[in-house]
Structure formats: C-alpha cells, structure tokens
Write a protein that holds these residues in place. Structure first.
Motif, PDB file in Angstrom:
ATOM      1  N   PRO A   4      20.839  -7.588   4.148  1.00  0.00           N
ATOM      2  CA  PRO A   4      20.914  -8.814   3.351  1.00  0.00           C
ATOM      3  C   PRO A   4      21.354  -9.980   4.226  1.00  0.00           C
ATOM      4  O   PRO A   4      22.315  -9.856   4.990  1.00  0.00           O
ATOM      5  CB  PRO A   4      21.952  -8.494   2.280  1.00  0.00           C
TER       6      PRO A   4
ATOM      7  N   ILE B 210      16.457 -12.334   4.414  1.00  0.00           N
ATOM      8  CA  ILE B 210      16.853 -11.000   4.848  1.00  0.00           C
ATOM      9  C   ILE B 210      16.788 -10.950   6.361  1.00  0.00           C
ATOM     10  O   ILE B 210      16.067 -11.734   6.988  1.00  0.00           O
ATOM     11  CB  ILE B 210      15.955  -9.899   4.230  1.00  0.00           C
TER      12      ILE B 210
ATOM     13  N   HIS C  75      17.966 -17.951   0.267  1.00  0.00           N
ATOM     14  CA  HIS C  75      17.933 -16.492   0.382  1.00  0.00           C
ATOM     15  C   HIS C  75      17.059 -16.063   1.560  1.00  0.00           C
ATOM     16  O   HIS C  75      16.003 -16.657   1.810  1.00  0.00           O
ATOM     17  CB  HIS C  75      17.358 -15.880  -0.901  1.00  0.00           C
TER      18      HIS C  75
ATOM     19  N   GLU D  12      16.958 -12.282  -2.808  1.00  0.00           N
ATOM     20  CA  GLU D  12      17.433 -11.305  -1.813  1.00  0.00           C
ATOM     21  C   GLU D  12      17.612  -9.892  -2.368  1.00  0.00           C
ATOM     22  O   GLU D  12      17.071  -8.942  -1.786  1.00  0.00           O
ATOM     23  CB  GLU D  12      18.725 -11.816  -1.190  1.00  0.00           C
TER      24      GLU D  12
END
Length: 124
Positions: free
Chosen positions: A79, A93, A91, A63
């Motif tokens: 994030p 976005i 992870h 990330e």
C-alpha cells in the motif's frame, strides 16, 4: 562503530572483480525489468515517475480495492499510504519492478491497469 571484520569484508567485496561483475549484472537486470514494466504500463495510459528505482508508484482509484484485486491475482504489492508523510496524497500502490521477470511484464502491467481502476474514484 563498525567492526574491523565487517570493514575488511566490505573492502573485499568492493574490490573483488567477480563481486563487482555480479552487482553490475544485477543492476542491468533490474533496470531492464523496470523499463519493461514502465513501457507496458504506458500502453495502458499509466504513467509512473522516476527513472531509477526498484519500485514503481502506481496511481490507483482506491488503494484497498486495488490491493485486494492484485492479491487475488497472486500479485503482491505494498500500500502506498504506508509511505506517505502528508495526508491528502492521491491513492497509489508500490510495485517492486525488480521482481517482475521480463516475460511477465505485459501480464503484470495488465493486472496493474485493471487494479488501478478498481473501486471508487477519490476526489481530492
């Protein structure tokens, strides 16, 4: 408690044909932008879930590295960790697809695809 003035404004907006048409055009525009970005991401073997949202959740290997790479490319994303309630989630976005014009969908998807592989792979 909501003020009478705000209630009257809301009723006016909900019943005004021009306001209704404007909201409908916005809904169609945002849906087309989302669809285009999802299709372009799929060309890079990136699959995102959901079908009706202004935001896409794009999986990434790292990330922080993805955020930096996209920032350098002039693409703002959020994030995904800020929206996670449980630790250990992969992870990702958050991309506001509604802000990506149709003519830039391929370019943005390419940048997202490159960023998704930036950094280290995290095993969970």
């Amino acid at each position: 408690w909501t003020s009478r003035l705000l209630q009257q404004l809301l009723v006016g907006l909900l019943t005004d044909t021009e306001a209704i048409a404007t909201v409908d055009r916005a809904r169609q525009t945002y849906a087309a932008r989302r669809r285009a970005l999802v299709e372009e991401l799929a060309r890079h073997d990136i699959v995102v879930g959901g079908t009706d949202s202004l935001n896409l959740w794009v999986p990434v290997a790292d990330e922080p590295a993805a955020l930096v790479r996209l920032a350098r490319a002039g693409i703002g994303v959020a994030p995904g960790s800020a929206f996670i309630l449980k630790p250990g989630y992969p992870h990702h976005i958050r991309v506001s697809a509604g802000l990506v014009p149709l003519e830039r969908a391929a370019e943005v998807a390419e940048a997202l695809a490159q960023a998704s592989n930036t950094g280290r792979r995290v095993r969970r």
